[in-house]
Design a protein around this motif. Structure first.
Motif, PDB file in Angstrom:
ATOM      1  N   VAL A 205      98.778  37.781  29.914  1.00 10.61           N
ATOM      2  CA  VAL A 205      98.759  39.057  30.636  1.00 10.61           C
ATOM      3  C   VAL A 205      99.743  39.976  29.928  1.00 10.61           C
ATOM      4  O   VAL A 205     100.897  39.614  29.715  1.00 10.61           O
ATOM      5  CB  VAL A 205      99.162  38.895  32.116  1.00 10.61           C
ATOM      6  N   ARG A 206      99.270  41.146  29.535  1.00 11.97           N
ATOM      7  CA  ARG A 206     100.114  42.101  28.826  1.00 11.97           C
ATOM      8  C   ARG A 206     100.119  43.442  29.558  1.00 11.97           C
ATOM      9  O   ARG A 206      99.107  43.842  30.125  1.00 11.97           O
ATOM     10  CB  ARG A 206      99.599  42.319  27.393  1.00 11.97           C
ATOM     11  N   ASP A 207     101.251  44.136  29.525  1.00  8.08           N
ATOM     12  CA  ASP A 207     101.264  45.506  30.022  1.00  8.08           C
ATOM     13  C   ASP A 207     100.261  46.332  29.225  1.00  8.08           C
ATOM     14  O   ASP A 207     100.114  46.152  28.002  1.00  8.08           O
ATOM     15  CB  ASP A 207     102.657  46.119  29.859  1.00  8.08           C
ATOM     16  N   ASP A 208      99.581  47.243  29.911  1.00 11.01           N
ATOM     17  CA  ASP A 208      98.555  48.026  29.225  1.00 11.01           C
ATOM     18  C   ASP A 208      98.659  49.483  29.650  1.00 11.01           C
ATOM     19  O   ASP A 208      98.696  49.782  30.846  1.00 11.01           O
ATOM     20  CB  ASP A 208      97.165  47.482  29.554  1.00 11.01           C
ATOM     21  N   PRO A 209      98.698  50.414  28.688  1.00  6.86           N
ATOM     22  CA  PRO A 209      98.880  51.833  29.024  1.00  6.86           C
ATOM     23  C   PRO A 209      97.591  52.609  29.219  1.00  6.86           C
ATOM     24  O   PRO A 209      97.634  53.811  29.504  1.00  6.86           O
ATOM     25  CB  PRO A 209      99.612  52.366  27.777  1.00  6.86           C
ATOM     26  N   MET A 210      96.427  51.966  29.077  1.00  4.27           N
ATOM     27  CA  MET A 210      95.175  52.716  28.997  1.00  4.27           C
ATOM     28  C   MET A 210      94.865  53.532  30.248  1.00  4.27           C
ATOM     29  O   MET A 210      94.242  54.589  30.161  1.00  4.27           O
ATOM     30  CB  MET A 210      94.015  51.771  28.707  1.00  4.27           C
ATOM     31  N   ALA A 211      95.272  53.062  31.427  1.00  2.00           N
ATOM     32  CA  ALA A 211      94.991  53.817  32.653  1.00  2.00           C
ATOM     33  C   ALA A 211      95.865  55.056  32.765  1.00  2.00           C
ATOM     34  O   ALA A 211      95.550  55.978  33.524  1.00  2.00           O
ATOM     35  CB  ALA A 211      95.179  52.930  33.882  1.00  2.00           C
ATOM     36  N   GLY A 212      96.967  55.091  32.008  1.00  3.30           N
ATOM     37  CA  GLY A 212      97.864  56.238  32.033  1.00  3.30           C
ATOM     38  C   GLY A 212      98.754  56.249  33.268  1.00  3.30           C
ATOM     39  O   GLY A 212      98.532  55.503  34.238  1.00  3.30           O
ATOM     40  N   PRO A 213      99.786  57.115  33.268  1.00  6.07           N
ATOM     41  CA  PRO A 213     100.663  57.228  34.436  1.00  6.07           C
ATOM     42  C   PRO A 213      99.895  57.848  35.602  1.00  6.07           C
ATOM     43  O   PRO A 213      98.952  58.619  35.372  1.00  6.07           O
ATOM     44  CB  PRO A 213     101.786  58.139  33.930  1.00  6.07           C
ATOM     45  N   PRO A 214     100.267  57.470  36.839  1.00  6.70           N
ATOM     46  CA  PRO A 214     101.421  56.669  37.249  1.00  6.70           C
ATOM     47  C   PRO A 214     101.090  55.183  37.441  1.00  6.70           C
ATOM     48  O   PRO A 214     101.776  54.491  38.179  1.00  6.70           O
ATOM     49  CB  PRO A 214     101.774  57.302  38.600  1.00  6.70           C
ATOM     50  N   TRP A 215     100.041  54.698  36.772  1.00 10.56           N
ATOM     51  CA  TRP A 215      99.541  53.359  37.063  1.00 10.56           C
ATOM     52  C   TRP A 215     100.272  52.285  36.272  1.00 10.56           C
ATOM     53  O   TRP A 215     100.552  52.445  35.089  1.00 10.56           O
ATOM     54  CB  TRP A 215      98.045  53.280  36.757  1.00 10.56           C
ATOM     55  N   ILE A 216     100.562  51.190  36.950  1.00  9.65           N
ATOM     56  CA  ILE A 216     101.023  49.959  36.306  1.00  9.65           C
ATOM     57  C   ILE A 216      99.771  49.114  36.108  1.00  9.65           C
ATOM     58  O   ILE A 216      99.130  48.699  37.080  1.00  9.65           O
ATOM     59  CB  ILE A 216     102.051  49.206  37.180  1.00  9.65           C
ATOM     60  N   SER A 217      99.426  48.889  34.864  1.00 10.30           N
ATOM     61  CA  SER A 217      98.143  48.262  34.556  1.00 10.30           C
ATOM     62  C   SER A 217      98.349  47.104  33.592  1.00 10.30           C
ATOM     63  O   SER A 217      99.305  47.106  32.806  1.00 10.30           O
ATOM     64  CB  SER A 217      97.200  49.307  33.936  1.00 10.30           C
ATOM     65  N   TYR A 218      97.433  46.133  33.645  1.00 11.47           N
ATOM     66  CA  TYR A 218      97.563  44.944  32.808  1.00 11.47           C
ATOM     67  C   TYR A 218      96.287  44.662  32.034  1.00 11.47           C
ATOM     68  O   TYR A 218      95.176  44.945  32.499  1.00 11.47           O
ATOM     69  CB  TYR A 218      97.893  43.723  33.668  1.00 11.47           C
ATOM     70  N   LEU A 219      96.490  44.086  30.852  1.00 11.26           N
ATOM     71  CA  LEU A 219      95.403  43.530  30.052  1.00 11.26           C
ATOM     72  C   LEU A 219      95.426  42.023  30.258  1.00 11.26           C
ATOM     73  O   LEU A 219      96.464  41.376  30.065  1.00 11.26           O
ATOM     74  CB  LEU A 219      95.619  43.858  28.582  1.00 11.26           C
ATOM     75  N   TYR A 220      94.286  41.460  30.652  1.00 12.22           N
ATOM     76  CA  TYR A 220      94.172  40.027  30.930  1.00 12.22           C
ATOM     77  C   TYR A 220      93.335  39.355  29.842  1.00 12.22           C
ATOM     78  O   TYR A 220      92.314  39.896  29.405  1.00 12.22           O
ATOM     79  CB  TYR A 220      93.491  39.794  32.280  1.00 12.22           C
TER      80      TYR A 220
END
Length: 256
Positions: free
Chosen positions: A227-242
């Motif tokens: 599981v990695r932090d992922d910026p694709m959704a953009g702020p203000p979202w905390i999103s993950y790559l699984y």
């Protein structure tokens, strides 16, 4: 599950501003993406995902790939550089029609790619145990969590033993003022979205916590390996790559 609302929104967006709907850079709203820049982002991103799989020791098999939520084929075309066959699946007929045209117009590996319009809550169009990679980036966030869970089950079902699914899901909004605003129910936010962007159809946003995603995967027999932090959704979202694998035959025998 009834997907009529979701299908209608994305089919409409696929007609009025498809590239922005897929990759919603505010500067590109109003059909301001160039085809060259848009498809170049797919090449860059796919290279990063395949490098990650190699780093994890999961990138050896490159037979069949499935791009779920393929849109105009941004990632589908890029995957065809490395996989012998790539299937793009999308809920919107307008998107798959555009993807097929763009594939023929600009992809030197066009014959490796096919597109399917799929507007049901399963992937019955894809055989079980038939896919080496499922890739789904900034797609699952646009559907409710019951539908997310249904498709996560399908991702694992269609994977070959030892296959890999890579997907992004936003977990929650941060604690900024914008984060609190984005927690408002979608029907309220849709009023703003229609006024802000000028389109009747909207891109709704639905979060699913990391705990919920991992629990949903575990019920399918899949295994979350990274599981990695992922910026694709953009702020203000905390999103993950699984990164999720389907146990191979040898793994299943060890568990008996």
């Amino acid at each position: 599950m009834d997907l009529t609302h979701l299908e209608r929104n994305w089919d409409d967006l696929g007609r009025v501003d498809p590239l922005w709907a897929i990759l919603a850079d505010p500067r590109r709203h109003g059909n301001r993406w160039t085809r060259e820049d848009f498809f170049a982002t797919g090449v860059h991103e796919v290279r990063g995902y395949l490098d990650l799989l190699d780093e994890l020791g999961l990138g050896a098999r490159r037979g069949v790939a499935l791009d779920f939520g393929s849109g105009a084929g941004r990632l589908t075309q890029a995957l065809s550089r490395s996989y012998s066959h790539v299937v793009g699946v999308d809920i919107a007929a307008s998107m798959t029609a555009l993807a097929a045209k763009e594939n023929l117009d600009r992809n030197p590996h066009w014959e490796r790619v096919s597109f399917i319009t799929n507007s049901v809550d399963h992937l019955g169009v894809i055989d079980s145990d038939s896919v080496d990679l499922v890739l789904s980036i900034v797609v699952l966030q646009h559907m409710n969590n019951a539908l997310k869970s249904a498709y996560l089950r399908e991702f694992v079902r269609v994977l070959r033993p030892g296959g890999v699914a890579v997907f992004t899901v936003p977990s929650h909004a941060d604690r900024t003022l914008m984060g609190w605003v984005r927690r408002l129910p979608n029907p309220i936010q849709n009023i703003y979205r229609r006024r802000r962007y000028g389109y009747r159809s909207v891109m709704e946003f639905h979060t699913m916590s990391r705990t919920e995603v991992e629990a949903a995967v575990s019920t399918t027999g899949g295994s979350v390996v990274a599981v990695r932090d992922d910026p694709m959704a953009g702020p203000p979202w905390i999103s993950y790559l699984y990164v999720v694998t389907k146990p191979g035959a040898e793994d299943r025998s060890e568990r008996k």
